[in-house]
Scaffold this active site. Sequence first.
Site, short mmCIF file in Angstrom:
data_model
loop_
_atom_site.label_atom_id
_atom_site.label_comp_id
_atom_site.label_asym_id
_atom_site.label_seq_id
_atom_site.Cartn_x
_atom_site.Cartn_y
_atom_site.Cartn_z
N ASP A 68 65.20 29.69 54.70
CA ASP A 68 63.95 29.45 53.90
C ASP A 68 63.56 30.68 52.97
O ASP A 68 62.76 31.33 53.15
CB ASP A 68 62.69 29.10 54.89
CG ASP A 68 62.90 27.78 55.03
OD1 ASP A 68 63.74 26.84 55.15
OD2 ASP A 68 61.84 27.15 55.67
N HIS A 101 64.61 24.46 53.77
CA HIS A 101 64.50 24.50 52.70
C HIS A 101 65.64 24.75 51.68
O HIS A 101 65.60 24.65 50.48
CB HIS A 101 63.21 25.38 52.48
CG HIS A 101 61.78 24.63 52.71
ND1 HIS A 101 61.41 24.00 51.58
CD2 HIS A 101 61.23 24.58 53.64
CE1 HIS A 101 60.15 23.42 52.28
NE2 HIS A 101 60.07 24.03 53.42
#
Length: 269
Positions: A68, A101
């Site tokens: 992320d 992500h």
Amino acid sequence: MISLEEIRSIVSSAIEMYKSRYGSPFVGNIEINGNVVFVGDTHGAIDVTTKVFSDFANNADLVVFLGDYVDRGEEQLGNLLLILRQMIENPNKYIVLRGNHESPITNEYYGFKKEVKEKLGEDSYSMFVELFSYMPYAVVVNGYFCVHGGLPIGMEKVEEIEKLPRPDVNPDNPIAFQLLWNDPREGIDDLDFLPSIRGEGIYFFGKRVVDNFLENNLLKGIIRGHEVADGFRIDMGGKIITVFSSRYHHMRAGILILKKDGEFEYVYV
């Protein structure tokens, strides 16, 4: 401002490094006789990442980024490129794992795709999709399983990660997907797994799952990111440590240090 040609060179070098250095999405078992720094979600917090390199990396023998790096923050592209540059320059010192992500599933909605298009042009996002598809999911360091999300349904041994598809863009494999998305929860021991509020195919896992996994793999614990915390959260009697290294949630950013003597140090950045 860094040029598009230079960015393409950094991303291309990172992809080739992933391909040549790791034969699968599992980095392997690593034993370090020294300090290890674990960095959780940074989400574009380039100030935190910069401080990790300037204040902590020199005193560490290994730095593990738990995923992320993009989406949500103000300097997502710069944050990712800063980490990739360090990894390329010193691949023995930096391990850069994939987070949930690092995927087109989230980039469409949380900002990274938009930032890339605005700064680099419409066609530049595709090189990051390829980069993410080669990022490894997990590593074991000094007996600790390091992953972004958590334990998936149907995986008993860490070596099973070696057989997961690579590259995997979204990823579509359910075990790979859950490694990036699942979360631990206290109090669901008898059920093992419960559907998560995060969405379809994502689960909470309980203490019995953790105990069985650690016992089957002769591991000490799990170090992961993925959930917002005031720097850290401890679950399952200390068997799981969540590290969160961003401040977009208006709490403190933390990094975890596993010292040479085996003790943990919790540091707020």
